[in-house]
Design a protein around this motif. Structure first.
Motif, PDB file in Angstrom:
ATOM      1  N   ALA A  86       0.838  -1.199   0.000  1.00 39.26           N
ATOM      2  CA  ALA A  86       0.000   0.000   0.000  1.00 39.26           C
ATOM      3  C   ALA A  86       0.870   1.243   0.000  1.00 39.26           C
ATOM      4  O   ALA A  86       1.977   1.261   0.554  1.00 39.26           O
ATOM      5  CB  ALA A  86      -0.927   0.007   1.212  1.00 39.26           C
ATOM      6  N   MET A  87       0.333   2.287  -0.625  1.00 37.25           N
ATOM      7  CA  MET A  87       0.968   3.604  -0.574  1.00 37.25           C
ATOM      8  C   MET A  87      -0.155   4.639  -0.596  1.00 37.25           C
ATOM      9  O   MET A  87      -1.062   4.566  -1.435  1.00 37.25           O
ATOM     10  CB  MET A  87       1.910   3.811  -1.759  1.00 37.25           C
ATOM     11  CG  MET A  87       2.704   5.109  -1.716  1.00 37.25           C
ATOM     12  SD  MET A  87       3.720   5.281  -0.222  1.00 37.25           S
ATOM     13  CE  MET A  87       4.972   6.449  -0.797  1.00 37.25           C
ATOM     14  N   ASN A  88      -0.134   5.535   0.339  1.00 33.58           N
ATOM     15  CA  ASN A  88      -1.133   6.588   0.404  1.00 33.58           C
ATOM     16  C   ASN A  88      -0.445   7.873   0.872  1.00 33.58           C
ATOM     17  O   ASN A  88       0.772   7.890   1.087  1.00 33.58           O
ATOM     18  CB  ASN A  88      -2.291   6.194   1.336  1.00 33.58           C
ATOM     19  CG  ASN A  88      -1.815   5.830   2.727  1.00 33.58           C
ATOM     20  OD1 ASN A  88      -1.104   6.595   3.375  1.00 33.58           O
ATOM     21  ND2 ASN A  88      -2.199   4.631   3.198  1.00 33.58           N
ATOM     22  N   LYS A  89      -1.213   8.935   1.012  1.00 30.15           N
ATOM     23  CA  LYS A  89      -0.614  10.225   1.341  1.00 30.15           C
ATOM     24  C   LYS A  89       0.077  10.238   2.702  1.00 30.15           C
ATOM     25  O   LYS A  89       1.112  10.883   2.870  1.00 30.15           O
ATOM     26  CB  LYS A  89      -1.665  11.330   1.254  1.00 30.15           C
ATOM     27  CG  LYS A  89      -2.087  11.639  -0.179  1.00 30.15           C
ATOM     28  CD  LYS A  89      -2.962  12.875  -0.250  1.00 30.15           C
ATOM     29  CE  LYS A  89      -3.279  13.225  -1.704  1.00 30.15           C
ATOM     30  NZ  LYS A  89      -4.124  14.444  -1.803  1.00 30.15           N
ATOM     31  N   GLU A  90      -0.505   9.530   3.680  1.00 28.75           N
ATOM     32  CA  GLU A  90       0.142   9.494   4.991  1.00 28.75           C
ATOM     33  C   GLU A  90       1.409   8.656   4.947  1.00 28.75           C
ATOM     34  O   GLU A  90       2.432   9.028   5.541  1.00 28.75           O
ATOM     35  CB  GLU A  90      -0.815   8.950   6.060  1.00 28.75           C
ATOM     36  CG  GLU A  90      -2.006   9.830   6.348  1.00 28.75           C
ATOM     37  CD  GLU A  90      -1.658  11.221   6.853  1.00 28.75           C
ATOM     38  OE1 GLU A  90      -0.520  11.436   7.308  1.00 28.75           O
ATOM     39  OE2 GLU A  90      -2.523  12.100   6.778  1.00 28.75           O
ATOM     40  N   TYR A  91       1.351   7.510   4.258  1.00 27.39           N
ATOM     41  CA  TYR A  91       2.560   6.694   4.114  1.00 27.39           C
ATOM     42  C   TYR A  91       3.645   7.494   3.390  1.00 27.39           C
ATOM     43  O   TYR A  91       4.832   7.424   3.731  1.00 27.39           O
ATOM     44  CB  TYR A  91       2.263   5.419   3.335  1.00 27.39           C
ATOM     45  CG  TYR A  91       1.439   4.376   4.064  1.00 27.39           C
ATOM     46  CD1 TYR A  91       0.988   4.585   5.359  1.00 27.39           C
ATOM     47  CD2 TYR A  91       1.121   3.165   3.451  1.00 27.39           C
ATOM     48  CE1 TYR A  91       0.238   3.627   6.024  1.00 27.39           C
ATOM     49  CE2 TYR A  91       0.379   2.193   4.113  1.00 27.39           C
ATOM     50  CZ  TYR A  91      -0.070   2.430   5.392  1.00 27.39           C
ATOM     51  OH  TYR A  91      -0.813   1.478   6.039  1.00 27.39           O
TER      52      TYR A  91
END
Length: 359
Positions: free
Chosen positions: A238-243
């Protein structure tokens, strides 16, 4: 009192990731000297009648009249033996380690959960002062060893609180753990949870943003291939803005680099593995295992994303990141200290829970 009603409410909370994840949390109800409490290793989201253990409350009260060893392992073994003896005839499941705490709270129903928003307060540097400001009617319990020690401290603090205020506290915040709410009805408890979440939300300066972010798929697949050598479980990514914010550099990673609660240790490991952008993933993974006596369950690769060895670690890491963000509103994130992390890692109770939850 209706066990079926408790089951229905337990499933509702357990199916909502904003309240609890996987096998975390526990619920109970009391009637005519008997307490039904969640059995260790059962998930609230799917719990049924067999997921609760019937306990004799009079026998459980007798535990407080006993003297136990000062040695952690010996004491917890002694208490567990006595707890098992408090089960009604025919019961075979192991009661939650927090059954003692459930028993001493003088409410028909008790619901203990681990909402990320609540733990944004309990796992924050200014958590105690925030609870005193937002919830003056509540008890705050500092970081203490779970099981008998925690229950005993809550018992002592409740007695002081009742003597001082003339009221029985129905709201207990546990540092680096979660929240206990008691009530005469499950509707009353639901109302209290709604109030708690609302009061905390009103004090937030920022909420987590988990909007997905694209990653280099060739690099992702290459890392998955490397990690696949070390496990037969599915590897999630997973990759998101927080990560993305956390994985910019090691300084940005610090706020998610350890354990906030026991559940994070049980399901996602006591800390994630950081891998620099140009670092060899295999060497970093093997070095982590050598240094820490166990393999990483979460692997964070700089500017690429987060990898989970198995399906359970990923939601707990997401939870850690959410807690870290919420905690920014209350002085910044605060992990469990190293002695407590070591205690949880080696505690027979949590090893048992991890084993049962994996089956």
């Amino acid at each position: 009192m209706s066990l079926q009603t408790l089951i229905e409410h337990s499933r509702r909370y357990g199916s909502d990731a904003s309240f609890v994840l996987l096998g975390g949390g526990n619920t109970s109800c009391k009637e005519q000297g008997v307490m039904y409490v969640k059995a260790s290793g059962h998930a609230l989201g799917t719990i049924g009648k067999s997921g609760f253990v019937r306990m004799d409350l009079a026998k459980m009260e007798g535990i407080w009249r006993k003297q136990y060893s000062q040695d952690d392992d010996t004491r917890e073994d002694e208490v567990l033996k006595d707890m098992m003896a408090c089960r009604l005839e025919g019961e075979t499941a192991r009661p939650s380690v927090e059954a003692l705490l459930h028993a001493l709270l003088p409410f028909d129903y008790v619901v203990h959960l681990h909402p990320a928003m609540v733990n944004g307060v309990t796992c924050a540097k200014e958590g105690k002062s925030a609870v005193e400001r937002l919830f003056p009617e509540a008890l705050w319990i500092e970081l203490v060893k779970p099981g008998f020690i925690l229950a005993n401290i809550v018992r002592e603090r409740m007695a002081v609180h009742t003597k001082r205020t003339g009221a029985v506290c129905s709201l207990i915040f546990l540092q680096n753990h979660g929240i206990f709410v008691g009530g005469a009805t499950l509707e009353e408890i639901a109302s209290q949870y709604e109030s708690v979440m609302g009061r905390i939300e009103s004090a937030l300066v920022r909420k987590p943003d988990f909007t997905p972010v694209a990653s280099d798929q060739a690099k992702v697949e290459a890392v998955k291939h490397v990690l696949g050598r070390y496990t037969s479980e599915r590897i999630l990514f997973a990759m998101n803005k927080e990560y993305e914010r956390c994985l910019k550099d090691e300084a940005s990673f610090v706020d998610v680099s350890s354990s906030f609660t026991p559940d994070h240790i049980v399901y996602a490991g006591f800390k994630p593995l950081w891998v620099g952008e140009n670092e060899d993933v295999a060497k970093a993974f093997e070095a982590f295992e050598t240094q820490n006596g166990g393999r990483a369950k979460i692997v964070c690769v700089q500017n690429l994303g987060v990898f989970s060895l198995g399906e359970k670690p990923m939601p707990l890491f997401l939870d850690s990141v959410a807690i870290s963000v919420y905690a920014q509103s209350f002085g910044g994130p605060l992990f469990m200290d190293e002695p407590m992390i070591d205690f949880i890692r080696n505690w027979e109770v949590e090893k048992y829970r991890s084993k049962v939850s994996s089956t």
